[in-house]
Design a protein around this motif. Structure first.
Motif, PDB file in Angstrom:
ATOM      1  N   ASN B 233     -13.593  22.581   6.935  1.00  0.00           N
ATOM      2  CA  ASN B 233     -12.913  21.306   7.739  1.00  0.00           C
ATOM      3  C   ASN B 233     -12.173  20.942   6.961  1.00  0.00           C
ATOM      4  OD1 ASN B 233     -14.635  21.277   9.695  1.00  0.00           O
ATOM      5  ND2 ASN B 233     -16.254  19.882   9.224  1.00  0.00           N
ATOM      6  N   ALA B 234     -11.917  21.293   5.739  1.00  0.00           N
ATOM      7  CA  ALA B 234     -10.736  20.655   4.965  1.00  0.00           C
ATOM      8  C   ALA B 234      -9.433  20.797   5.456  1.00  0.00           C
ATOM      9  CB  ALA B 234     -10.872  21.201   3.641  1.00  0.00           C
ATOM     10  N   LEU B 235      -9.428  21.982   6.263  1.00  0.00           N
ATOM     11  CA  LEU B 235      -8.135  22.272   6.817  1.00  0.00           C
ATOM     12  C   LEU B 235      -8.002  21.825   8.184  1.00  0.00           C
ATOM     13  CD1 LEU B 235      -7.930  26.258   6.384  1.00  0.00           C
ATOM     14  CD2 LEU B 235      -6.741  24.535   5.426  1.00  0.00           C
ATOM     15  N   ASN B 236      -8.721  20.944   8.843  1.00  0.00           N
ATOM     16  CA  ASN B 236      -8.619  20.238   9.906  1.00  0.00           C
ATOM     17  C   ASN B 236      -7.493  19.288  10.349  1.00  0.00           C
ATOM     18  OD1 ASN B 236     -10.616  21.667  11.053  1.00  0.00           O
ATOM     19  ND2 ASN B 236     -12.187  19.935  10.989  1.00  0.00           N
ATOM     20  N   MET B 237      -7.323  18.511   9.118  1.00  0.00           N
ATOM     21  CA  MET B 237      -6.374  17.701   9.164  1.00  0.00           C
ATOM     22  C   MET B 237      -4.926  18.362   9.015  1.00  0.00           C
ATOM     23  SD  MET B 237      -5.557  14.453   9.621  1.00  0.00           S
ATOM     24  CE  MET B 237      -6.847  13.404   9.559  1.00  0.00           C
ATOM     25  N   PRO B 238      -4.634  19.161   7.885  1.00  0.00           N
ATOM     26  CA  PRO B 238      -3.384  19.754   7.935  1.00  0.00           C
ATOM     27  C   PRO B 238      -3.026  20.595   9.008  1.00  0.00           C
ATOM     28  CG  PRO B 238      -4.831  20.660   6.174  1.00  0.00           C
ATOM     29  CD  PRO B 238      -5.681  19.612   6.867  1.00  0.00           C
ATOM     30  N   MET B 239      -4.188  21.268   9.680  1.00  0.00           N
ATOM     31  CA  MET B 239      -3.709  21.767  10.939  1.00  0.00           C
ATOM     32  C   MET B 239      -3.526  21.020  11.913  1.00  0.00           C
ATOM     33  SD  MET B 239      -4.049  24.994  11.578  1.00  0.00           S
ATOM     34  CE  MET B 239      -4.490  25.861  13.218  1.00  0.00           C
ATOM     35  N   SER B 240      -4.141  20.070  12.217  1.00  0.00           N
ATOM     36  CA  SER B 240      -3.634  18.998  13.316  1.00  0.00           C
ATOM     37  C   SER B 240      -2.326  18.491  12.922  1.00  0.00           C
ATOM     38  CB  SER B 240      -4.702  17.987  13.413  1.00  0.00           C
ATOM     39  OG  SER B 240      -5.042  17.065  12.298  1.00  0.00           O
ATOM     40  N   THR B 241      -2.044  18.357  11.817  1.00  0.00           N
ATOM     41  CA  THR B 241      -0.731  17.531  11.597  1.00  0.00           C
ATOM     42  C   THR B 241       0.318  18.678  11.973  1.00  0.00           C
ATOM     43  OG1 THR B 241      -1.749  16.590   9.702  1.00  0.00           O
ATOM     44  CG2 THR B 241       0.851  16.611   9.793  1.00  0.00           C
ATOM     45  N   ALA B 242       0.279  19.912  11.442  1.00  0.00           N
ATOM     46  CA  ALA B 242       1.099  20.902  11.695  1.00  0.00           C
ATOM     47  C   ALA B 242       1.241  21.260  13.284  1.00  0.00           C
ATOM     48  CB  ALA B 242       0.681  22.423  11.111  1.00  0.00           C
ATOM     49  N   LEU B 243       0.217  21.069  14.000  1.00  0.00           N
ATOM     50  CA  LEU B 243       0.140  21.140  15.514  1.00  0.00           C
ATOM     51  C   LEU B 243       1.058  20.095  16.123  1.00  0.00           C
ATOM     52  CD1 LEU B 243      -3.308  22.921  16.010  1.00  0.00           C
ATOM     53  CD2 LEU B 243      -1.108  24.056  16.122  1.00  0.00           C
ATOM     54  N   VAL B 244       0.881  18.951  15.553  1.00  0.00           N
ATOM     55  CA  VAL B 244       1.640  17.754  16.118  1.00  0.00           C
ATOM     56  C   VAL B 244       2.922  17.950  15.808  1.00  0.00           C
ATOM     57  CG1 VAL B 244       1.839  15.049  15.977  1.00  0.00           C
ATOM     58  CG2 VAL B 244      -0.492  16.165  15.974  1.00  0.00           C
ATOM     59  N   VAL B 245       3.106  18.435  14.709  1.00  0.00           N
ATOM     60  CA  VAL B 245       4.966  18.751  14.324  1.00  0.00           C
ATOM     61  C   VAL B 245       5.320  19.769  15.657  1.00  0.00           C
ATOM     62  CG1 VAL B 245       6.457  19.509  12.799  1.00  0.00           C
ATOM     63  CG2 VAL B 245       4.679  18.155  11.980  1.00  0.00           C
ATOM     64  N   LEU B 246       4.486  20.685  15.593  1.00  0.00           N
ATOM     65  CA  LEU B 246       4.932  21.766  16.633  1.00  0.00           C
ATOM     66  C   LEU B 246       5.400  20.918  17.983  1.00  0.00           C
ATOM     67  CD1 LEU B 246       2.914  25.133  16.471  1.00  0.00           C
ATOM     68  CD2 LEU B 246       5.090  24.471  15.479  1.00  0.00           C
ATOM     69  N   GLY B 247       4.443  20.274  18.211  1.00  0.00           N
ATOM     70  CA  GLY B 247       4.528  19.470  19.624  1.00  0.00           C
ATOM     71  C   GLY B 247       5.678  18.570  19.642  1.00  0.00           C
ATOM     72  N   ILE B 248       6.031  17.899  18.473  1.00  0.00           N
ATOM     73  CA  ILE B 248       7.398  17.210  18.391  1.00  0.00           C
ATOM     74  C   ILE B 248       8.639  18.380  18.649  1.00  0.00           C
ATOM     75  CG2 ILE B 248       8.757  15.774  17.068  1.00  0.00           C
ATOM     76  CD1 ILE B 248       6.241  14.775  15.634  1.00  0.00           C
ATOM     77  N   THR B 249       8.405  19.554  18.002  1.00  0.00           N
ATOM     78  CA  THR B 249       9.287  20.681  17.999  1.00  0.00           C
ATOM     79  C   THR B 249       9.621  20.696  19.565  1.00  0.00           C
ATOM     80  OG1 THR B 249       8.427  21.493  15.965  1.00  0.00           O
ATOM     81  CG2 THR B 249       9.941  22.690  17.098  1.00  0.00           C
ATOM     82  N   SER B 250       8.553  20.911  20.202  1.00  0.00           N
ATOM     83  CA  SER B 250       8.613  21.648  21.566  1.00  0.00           C
ATOM     84  C   SER B 250       9.268  20.329  22.457  1.00  0.00           C
ATOM     85  CB  SER B 250       7.122  21.788  22.088  1.00  0.00           C
ATOM     86  OG  SER B 250       6.645  22.770  21.675  1.00  0.00           O
ATOM     87  N   THR B 251       8.952  19.144  22.111  1.00  0.00           N
ATOM     88  CA  THR B 251       9.658  18.150  22.678  1.00  0.00           C
ATOM     89  C   THR B 251      11.016  17.963  22.669  1.00  0.00           C
ATOM     90  OG1 THR B 251       7.538  16.833  22.529  1.00  0.00           O
ATOM     91  CG2 THR B 251       9.613  15.498  23.333  1.00  0.00           C
ATOM     92  N   ALA B 252      11.509  18.190  21.320  1.00  0.00           N
ATOM     93  CA  ALA B 252      12.745  18.100  20.983  1.00  0.00           C
ATOM     94  C   ALA B 252      13.670  19.385  21.607  1.00  0.00           C
ATOM     95  CB  ALA B 252      13.065  18.119  19.436  1.00  0.00           C
TER      96      ALA B 252
END
Lengths: 115, 336
Positions: B233-252
Motif C-alpha cells: 500500500n505504500a506504493l499507492n500514493m506514488p503510483m497514483s501520482t505517477a499515473l496522474v502525471v501520465l494523464g497530464i502528459t496525454s492531455t498535453a
C-alpha cells in the motif's frame, strides 16, 4: 506569396490570410483552393500572389477550427473538387476580424494624417 | 508525366502522420489541385514537365507543406484530451482508493479499458485511443508477470533438475500466452508506428510505470491478496501520482500542435512520472540516477522513430493512391 513583397508586408499578409480566405468563401458562398488563389490575385491586381503551400494549410486550419466546412463535389467531367463553405462560427469570426482590421487601419490612417 | 507529382505527394504523405482518413482527404485535395493547375499551365503552352515543376514549386517543399498541414490537424479538442487522460485517471483512482487488489473492481475496469480500446480501434483510431490501448496491452504484461513463477519453476526443473515440473497443460498454456502476448504487443506497436511513431510512446508510456510497480510489489503469487495489498500500500500514493502525471502528459500531447513539443512533453513528463515512482522504489534518487532515468526514458520515447525509419509510414499505400485515381497509375496519360 510574391517574393518581392518585403518582409513587413509578407508578415501582414500571412497574419491576415485567414481573414481574406474567410471573406472570399463567405462572399462566394462556396469556393475551392485554386479558385481562392486566383481570386485573391485578381482582386489585388496581382499584388497578392498566394502560394498553394500557404493556402492549403490555412484552409485545413480554418476547417479544423470549425470556421469552414469542406465537401467533395464531382464535376461534370468526372473530376472532383473540395468546396468550402463558411460556418456560423466562421461568420462570427470573420465579423470580428474585419471589425478589428477596420479599426486598426482607421487608427493607423489617423496617425499618418499630416497635422 | 505524373511521376514527379506522384513522388512529390509520396514525400508529403510520408511526413503527414495523420489518421488514414484525413491523409486520404489531404492527398485527394492536393491531387485535384495538381490536376487543375497543370492543365491550366499546359493550356498556356507549357510542356508537361514545366507545368509539373511550376505546380510543385507553388506548393513549396513537401516536408514543410506536410508539417503545416499536420499542425492544422494535430491539435485535438478538449473532449479528445479528456478521453486521452481518462484511463490514467481511472488507474490512478484504483491506487489512491487502494482498490487494485479487489478482483471484481479490477475486472470491471479491465473490461471497460479493453472495450474502449476495441471501440476506438474499429472507429478510425483517434489519437485519444492510444493511452487506452497501452493499458489494454499492459494486461498482457501483468499476465506474464503473474505466470512467471510457473515458468521459473519449469526452467529450474529442466535445467538443474531442481523442484518439480508444473502441470504440463498449465505450462503449455502459459507458453502460448507468452508467445501470443509478445506477438500482440509487437504487432500492435508496429501498426501504431506505421501510423505515426510518436503515438507509440504515448501508448507504451504506462509500461515502465506498471513494470516499476510490479517490481516494487514482488508478491506476484498473491497480487490480489490482502497480504500483498497491505505490504505494498505504500506504493499507492506514488503510483497514483505517477499515473496522474501520465494523464497530464496525454492531455498535453493531444492539445499541442508541434511534433517536437509533443515529443518533448512525452520525454519530460514521462521521465517525471517514472522518477516519482522510482524515488519510492529505491531510497531516494541521486542526481546521476535521475539523469540515467531521463536518458532511458528519452531512448524509450525516441526508439519508435528508428522503427518507423525502417518499416516506413502508412498502412496501405496502394489503397490511398487508388482513391486518387489519376495518380494510381503514374504512367497513364494526363488526358485521362
Amino acid at each position: 506569396m510574391k517574393n518581392s513583397i518585403p518582409k513587413y508586408e509578407s508578415d501582414l499578409l500571412r497574419d491576415n490570410a485567414d481573414c481574406l480566405l474567410l471573406f472570399l468563401i463567405n462572399e462566394n458562398w462556396e469556393a475551392y483552393g485554386y479558385q481562392l488563389i486566383k481570386e485573391i490575385e485578381n482582386r489585388s491586381k496581382g499584388y497578392f500572389q498566394f502560394r498553394e503551400g500557404t493556402v492549403y494549410p490555412d484552409l485545413h486550419q480554418l476547417e479544423s477550427d470549425g470556421f469552414i466546412q469542406g465537401k467533395w463535389r464531382e464535376l461534370p467531367n468526372g473530376q472532383e473538387r473540395r468546396y468550402y463553405t463558411i460556418t456560423e462560427k466562421g461568420k462570427q469570426a470573420l465579423d470580428k476580424k474585419m471589425a478589428a482590421w477596420r479599426g486598426f487601419t482607421t487608427a493607423v490612417d489617423l496617425v499618418f494624417k499630416p497635422t | 508525366m505524373q511521376f514527379e507529382i506522384r513522388s512529390y505527394m509520396d514525400e508529403v504523405r510520408s511526413q503527414l502522420h495523420l489518421d488514414p482518413a484525413t491523409e486520404v482527404r489531404v492527398l485527394r485535395e492536393l491531387g485535384a489541385y495538381f490536376r487543375e493547375k497543370t492543365a491550366a499551365l499546359r493550356e498556356e503552352g507549357l510542356s508537361d514537365k514545366e507545368a509539373n515543376e511550376i505546380a510543385m514549386e507553388s506548393c513549396g517543399k513537401p516536408r514543410v507543406l506536410a508539417q503545416q498541414i499536420y499542425e492544422a490537424h494535430s491539435r485535438g479538442s478538449w473532449v479528445e484530451a479528456a478521453m486521452a487522460c481518462l484511463p490514467h485517471f481511472i488507474m490512478a483512482g484504483l491506487f489512491i482508493l487502494s482498490l487494485w487488489h479487489h478482483m471484481l473492481v479490477v475486472s470491471v475496469v479491465s473490461g471497460l479499458i479493453i472495450w474502449v480500446t476495441l471501440y476506438g480501434w474499429w472507429h478510425g483510431k483517434p489519437s485519444w485511443l492510444y493511452p487506452w490501448a497501452g493499458y489494454s496491452l499492459a494486461h498482457l504484461v501483468v499476465g506474464g508477470y503473474i505466470s512467471w513463477p510457473t515458468l521459473k519453476q519449469a526452467g529450474s526443473f529442466i535445467l538443474w533438475e531442481r523442484g518439480s515440473l508444473p502441470n504440463s497443460w498449465l505450462l503449455l498454456g502459459i507458453c502460448a500466452l507468452f508467445v501470443l502476448s509478445l506477438w500482440l504487443i509487437i504487432r500492435t506497436t508496429i501498426r501504431v508506428v506505421r501510423r505515426d511513431w510518436i503515438l507509440a510512446p504515448l501508448m507504451l508510456m504506462p509500461f515502465p510505470i506498471i513494470g516499476g510497480w510490479l517490481f516494487g510489489i514482488r508478491e506476484f503469487d498473491s497480487i490480489f491478496g490482502a497480504a500483498s495489498a497491505n505490504a505494498s500500500n505504500a506504493l499507492n500514493m506514488p503510483m497514483s501520482t505517477a499515473l496522474v502525471v501520465l494523464g497530464i502528459t496525454s492531455t498535453a500531447f493531444i492539445r499541442l500542435r508541434q511534433r517536437k513539443i509533443k515529443v518533448g512533453a512525452l520525454a519530460m513528463l514521462g521521465s517525471t512520472a517514472f522518477a516519482v515512482l522510482a524515488n519510492h522504489l529505491g531510497s531516494g534518487l541521486s542526481f546521476p540516477v535521475l539523469l540515467l532515468i531521463s536518458f532511458l526514458l528519452l531512448t524509450f520515447v525516441l526508439s519508435p522513430a528508428l522503427l518507423e525509419a525502417k518499416i516506413g509510414h502508412g498502412e496501405d499505400t496502394e489503397q490511398i493512391w487508388s482513391e486518387i485515381d489519376w495518380l494510381s497509375h503514374p504512367s497513364a496519360s494526363h488526358s485521362k
